[in-house]
Scaffold this active site. Structure first.
Site, mmCIF file in Angstrom:
data_model
loop_
_atom_site.group_PDB
_atom_site.id
_atom_site.type_symbol
_atom_site.label_atom_id
_atom_site.label_comp_id
_atom_site.label_asym_id
_atom_site.label_seq_id
_atom_site.Cartn_x
_atom_site.Cartn_y
_atom_site.Cartn_z
ATOM 1 N N TYR A 1 11.858 9.041 -0.133
ATOM 2 C CA TYR A 1 13.167 9.171 -0.511
ATOM 3 C C TYR A 1 13.746 10.384 -1.280
ATOM 4 O O TYR A 1 14.671 10.970 -1.234
ATOM 5 C CB TYR A 1 13.949 8.042 -0.825
ATOM 6 C CG TYR A 1 13.924 6.859 -0.235
ATOM 7 C CD1 TYR A 1 12.895 6.440 0.601
ATOM 8 C CD2 TYR A 1 15.215 6.284 0.381
ATOM 9 C CE1 TYR A 1 13.048 5.255 1.624
ATOM 10 C CE2 TYR A 1 15.375 5.140 1.085
ATOM 11 C CZ TYR A 1 14.239 4.734 1.801
ATOM 12 O OH TYR A 1 14.556 3.757 2.668
ATOM 13 N N LYS B 1 -1.444 2.653 1.842
ATOM 14 C CA LYS B 1 -1.982 3.072 3.298
ATOM 15 C C LYS B 1 -3.199 4.113 2.739
ATOM 16 O O LYS B 1 -3.013 5.317 2.785
ATOM 17 C CB LYS B 1 -0.766 3.699 4.061
ATOM 18 C CG LYS B 1 -1.398 4.482 5.351
ATOM 19 C CD LYS B 1 -1.665 3.132 6.353
ATOM 20 C CE LYS B 1 -1.978 3.786 7.594
ATOM 21 N NZ LYS B 1 -2.420 2.455 8.503
ATOM 22 N N ASP C 1 0.139 -1.789 7.196
ATOM 23 C CA ASP C 1 0.423 -2.149 8.767
ATOM 24 C C ASP C 1 -0.211 -3.648 8.839
ATOM 25 O O ASP C 1 0.222 -4.466 9.463
ATOM 26 C CB ASP C 1 -0.355 -1.234 9.618
ATOM 27 C CG ASP C 1 -1.657 -0.687 9.321
ATOM 28 O OD1 ASP C 1 -2.325 -1.233 7.977
ATOM 29 O OD2 ASP C 1 -2.689 -0.084 10.166
ATOM 30 N N ASP D 1 10.930 -0.721 2.041
ATOM 31 C CA ASP D 1 12.056 -0.667 2.789
ATOM 32 C C ASP D 1 11.916 -1.433 4.147
ATOM 33 O O ASP D 1 12.638 -2.333 4.400
ATOM 34 C CB ASP D 1 12.795 0.939 3.184
ATOM 35 C CG ASP D 1 13.934 0.739 3.850
ATOM 36 O OD1 ASP D 1 14.836 -0.178 3.770
ATOM 37 O OD2 ASP D 1 13.941 1.456 4.970
ATOM 38 N N ASP E 1 12.872 -5.581 5.211
ATOM 39 C CA ASP E 1 13.646 -6.245 6.260
ATOM 40 C C ASP E 1 12.942 -7.145 7.305
ATOM 41 O O ASP E 1 13.383 -8.109 7.671
ATOM 42 C CB ASP E 1 13.902 -4.882 7.241
ATOM 43 C CG ASP E 1 15.428 -4.203 7.142
ATOM 44 O OD1 ASP E 1 15.710 -4.350 5.858
ATOM 45 O OD2 ASP E 1 16.049 -3.771 7.987
HETATM 46 C C1 IPM Z 1 18.185 -0.707 1.703
HETATM 47 C C2 IPM Z 1 18.732 0.322 2.581
HETATM 48 C C3 IPM Z 1 18.914 1.453 1.814
HETATM 49 C C4 IPM Z 1 17.529 2.259 1.608
HETATM 50 C C5 IPM Z 1 19.528 2.874 2.827
HETATM 51 C C6 IPM Z 1 21.178 2.159 2.993
HETATM 52 C C7 IPM Z 1 19.763 3.826 2.236
HETATM 53 O O1 IPM Z 1 18.311 0.348 4.060
HETATM 54 O O2 IPM Z 1 18.585 -0.811 0.568
HETATM 55 O O3 IPM Z 1 17.320 -1.115 2.264
HETATM 56 O O4 IPM Z 1 16.821 2.628 2.869
HETATM 57 O O5 IPM Z 1 16.891 1.942 0.816
HETATM 58 MN MN MN Z 2 16.566 -1.106 4.028
#
Ligand code: IPM
Ligand code: MN
Length: 365
Positions: free
Chosen positions: A144, A194, A226, A250, A254
């Protein structure tokens, strides 16, 4: 009785709707426990781009630095999705700025399956049973932020580069958050890297192994990212604390959020350096995004925002009993059958965002 300064950044999409309910609940906490929360609200993300031409004004970031904590909604939406625009005209840029400038290097994403919610996940109940983990994501390094980071063109066409960079100090401090949190929980830490491919992964693994020797009371194991993605849905209940770098975190969070069925239930905390008592500045946000498709319709689930406010009370203000009370109120409202659309099963009565907020605030009165 104590007084605190809170910065409120509702952002875009459903951000303002769910943040308003979290603010309502903080108001109920103020009354019940006799505290004073001085709130300062500002535009952020797309809303700030429309008003000021930048997703995060420096004065907003400076005010956030001076606050005791930041309550954050969500940023982004199709209106601001032009990939060719300048960086500060992207809502996500503001979020990365506030993380970096406030030094919020540790992102905590707890994933706990509420027994009443287990059937709203796509994963089988018997696999989910007992799932209760915290994923710690490094938040101010890696792909990032690493340099070089740019695009260019030459005779062979368009090119782009991002850089995954980590210093020993960055790796050490996030792993330390992992060991410390594991010690307060079930004493299991899974470090994810990794190392079979990446130099940063080999550095990460080396430091994790060294630190593991210094923390003999913690059961440390290592997973490649992975494999971790696979084990998360195969045996989620085995995990206690997971710690990993920015991009892996990240993606894995999710995935982990889907264990809980709806993202509408999951809070998060982004933390920087702590004071000796464990408190310190933090930014608290639901992990769901701005969900522009349902914005303004009263459909959003405010529980992730409300539970983020509970994390704020505990981790930035040191108000443990108050945080417990908010979490209990959420459990009670769910047990009483209150559901927003995202967590309702067929035949269950659905309430809107504000009514759900009222139910939580009412239980604190
Ligand atoms: C998160 C989001 C952010 C990230 C985006 C919106 C920049 O996906 O907080 O997980 O990738 O960190
Ligand atoms: Mn995210």
């Amino acid at each position: 009785m104590a007084s605190f300064n809170l910065m409120v950044l509702p952002g875009d999409g459903i951000g303002p709707e769910v943040t308003a309910e979290a603010v309502k609940v903080l108001g109920a906490v103020e009354k019940r426990f006799g505290h004073e929360f001085a709130l300062k609200e500002d535009l952020f993300g797309g809303a700030a781009i429309d008003a000021y031409g930048t997703s995060a004004r420096q004065e907003t970031l400076d005010a956030a630095k001076r606050a005791d904590a930041v309550l954050f909604g969500a940023v982004g939406g199709p209106k601001w999705d032009d990939p060719s625009g300048s960086p500060e005209r992207r809502p996500e840029w503001g979020l990365l700025q506030i993380r970096k400038q406030l030094g919020l290097f540790a992102n905590l994403r707890p994933v706990k399956i509420h027994p009443l919610m287990a059937d709203s996940s796509t994963i089988k109940r018997e696999v989910l049973d007992g799932t209760d983990m915290v994923v710690i994501r490094e938040l101010t390094g890696g792909l990032y932020f690493g340099e070089p980071k740019r695009r260019w063109s030459d005779g062979d066409g368009r090119k782009a580069v991002d850089t995954m960079f980590y210093s020993e100090e960055e790796v050490r401090r996030i792993l330390q958050v992992g060991f410390d949190l594991a010690r307060q929980r079930r004493k299991k830490l899974t470090s994810v890297d990794k190392m079979n491919v990446l130099e940063t992964g080999r550095l990460w693994r080396e430091i994790a192994v060294e630190m593991g020797r210094q923390h003999p009371d913690i059961e440390l194991d290592h997973l490649l990212v992975d494999a971790c993605a696979m084990h998360l849905i195969r045996r989620p209940a085995d995990f206690d604390v997971i710690v990993t770098e920015n991009t892996f975190g990240d993606i894995l969070t999710d995935e982990a959020s889907m264990l809980a069925g709806s993202m509408g239930m999951l809070p998060s905390a982004s933390l920087g350096a702590r004071r000796p008592d464990g408190t310190g500045l933090g930014l608290y946000e639901p992990i769901h995004g701005s969900a522009p498709d349902i914005a303004g319709q009263g459909k959003a689930n405010p529980l992730a925002a409300i539970l983020s406010a509970a994390m704020l009370l505990r981790l930035s203000l040191g108000l443990t009993a108050e945080a417990d009370a908010v979490e209990r109120a959420v459990d009670e409202a769910l047990a009483a059958g209150w559901r927003t659309a995202d967590i309702a099963r067929p035949g269950e009565q659905v309430v809107d965002t504000t009514r759900m907020g009222d139910e939580i605030a009412g239980r604190l009165a």
